[in-house]
Scaffold this motif. Structure first.
Motif, short mmCIF file in Angstrom:
data_model
loop_
_atom_site.label_atom_id
_atom_site.label_comp_id
_atom_site.label_asym_id
_atom_site.label_seq_id
_atom_site.Cartn_x
_atom_site.Cartn_y
_atom_site.Cartn_z
N ILE A 53 0.83 -1.22 0.00
CA ILE A 53 0.00 0.00 0.00
C ILE A 53 0.85 1.26 0.00
CG2 ILE A 53 -1.62 1.35 1.39
CD1 ILE A 53 -2.90 -1.33 2.21
N PHE A 54 1.91 1.29 0.82
CA PHE A 54 2.65 2.53 1.00
C PHE A 54 3.90 2.67 0.12
CE2 PHE A 54 0.31 2.11 5.01
CZ PHE A 54 -0.36 3.32 4.98
N VAL A 55 4.33 1.60 -0.53
CA VAL A 55 5.52 1.69 -1.38
C VAL A 55 5.19 1.31 -2.82
CG1 VAL A 55 7.85 0.82 -1.77
CG2 VAL A 55 7.07 1.25 0.55
N ALA A 56 4.67 0.13 -3.03
CA ALA A 56 4.50 -0.39 -4.39
C ALA A 56 3.44 0.39 -5.17
CB ALA A 56 4.14 -1.87 -4.35
N LEU A 57 2.28 0.63 -4.60
CA LEU A 57 1.22 1.35 -5.32
C LEU A 57 1.60 2.79 -5.64
CD1 LEU A 57 -2.02 -0.08 -3.70
CD2 LEU A 57 -1.05 -0.58 -5.93
N PRO A 58 2.15 3.57 -4.69
CA PRO A 58 2.59 4.92 -5.08
C PRO A 58 3.69 4.90 -6.14
CG PRO A 58 2.39 4.78 -2.71
CD PRO A 58 2.22 3.39 -3.25
N TRP A 59 4.65 3.96 -6.02
CA TRP A 59 5.70 3.88 -7.03
C TRP A 59 5.10 3.58 -8.40
CZ3 TRP A 59 7.11 -0.03 -10.35
CH2 TRP A 59 8.26 0.22 -11.09
N LEU A 60 4.17 2.63 -8.46
CA LEU A 60 3.54 2.28 -9.73
C LEU A 60 2.79 3.48 -10.30
CD1 LEU A 60 3.07 -0.22 -11.54
CD2 LEU A 60 0.94 -0.56 -10.31
N PHE A 61 2.04 4.18 -9.46
CA PHE A 61 1.29 5.35 -9.90
C PHE A 61 2.24 6.44 -10.41
CE2 PHE A 61 -0.55 9.51 -8.91
CZ PHE A 61 -1.71 9.44 -9.68
N LEU A 62 3.28 6.75 -9.66
CA LEU A 62 4.21 7.80 -10.07
C LEU A 62 5.01 7.40 -11.32
CD1 LEU A 62 5.47 8.93 -6.57
CD2 LEU A 62 3.92 10.16 -8.10
N HIS A 63 5.33 6.14 -11.44
CA HIS A 63 6.05 5.67 -12.64
C HIS A 63 5.24 5.93 -13.89
CE1 HIS A 63 8.33 3.09 -15.31
NE2 HIS A 63 7.22 2.42 -15.59
N TYR A 64 3.97 5.53 -13.89
CA TYR A 64 3.15 5.71 -15.09
C TYR A 64 2.74 7.16 -15.28
CZ TYR A 64 3.23 0.83 -16.16
OH TYR A 64 3.65 -0.42 -16.51
N MET A 65 2.67 7.93 -14.22
CA MET A 65 2.40 9.36 -14.34
C MET A 65 3.56 10.03 -15.08
SD MET A 65 0.01 11.38 -13.12
CE MET A 65 -0.31 12.70 -12.02
N THR A 66 4.79 9.64 -14.75
CA THR A 66 5.97 10.19 -15.43
C THR A 66 5.98 9.77 -16.90
OG1 THR A 66 7.19 10.05 -13.36
CG2 THR A 66 8.48 10.28 -15.37
N TRP A 69 3.44 9.08 -18.74
CA TRP A 69 2.36 9.81 -19.41
C TRP A 69 2.79 11.24 -19.73
CZ3 TRP A 69 -0.88 13.66 -16.91
CH2 TRP A 69 -1.90 14.11 -17.74
N LYS A 70 3.51 11.88 -18.81
CA LYS A 70 3.95 13.26 -19.06
C LYS A 70 5.05 13.33 -20.11
CE LYS A 70 2.55 15.32 -14.74
NZ LYS A 70 2.92 16.09 -13.57
N GLN A 71 5.82 12.26 -20.27
CA GLN A 71 6.89 12.25 -21.26
C GLN A 71 6.39 11.86 -22.65
OE1 GLN A 71 9.73 9.52 -19.63
NE2 GLN A 71 10.61 11.02 -18.23
N ALA A 72 5.17 11.41 -22.74
CA ALA A 72 4.62 10.98 -24.03
C ALA A 72 4.56 12.17 -24.98
CB ALA A 72 3.23 10.39 -23.84
#
Length: 97
Positions: free
Chosen positions: A14-27, A29-32
């Protein structure tokens, strides 16, 4: 030891894997690549050209159909008609009868 894993795994998830996954794909998406203003203008010009060509084809088909009652139009797809909205040309679907 089993109790430790039963508690630690959900907490780490909950506190490490999910935020990392969310932030990874957010980055990612912004680089697309994004569509540029020039690309958008080109698409608008191509769309208008396609509309004009379709209007010309419809005109030719009407003229031929007036001369030849056995003529059937080649376009069996619905006809698009422009409707103005918010200062931009919007096209809505108008089914042929």
């Amino acid at each position: 030891m089993e109790d430790f894993f039963n508690i630690a795994v959900p907490i780490v998830t909950i506190f490490v894997a999910l935020p990392w996954l969310f932030l990874h794909y957010m980055t990612k998406w912004k680089q697309a690549p994004k569509i540029t203003h020039e690309d958008e203008q080109l698409l608008d010009e191509l769309h208008l050209l396609a509309r004009r060509l379709e209007d010309r084809l419809n005109t030719v088909e009407r003229i031929v159909a007036a001369d030849n009652p056995d003529f059937k139009p080649s376009l069996s797809q619905p006809e698009w008609r422009p409707e103005g909205r918010l200062g931009r040309t919007d096209y809505s679907l108008d089914r042929r009868n």
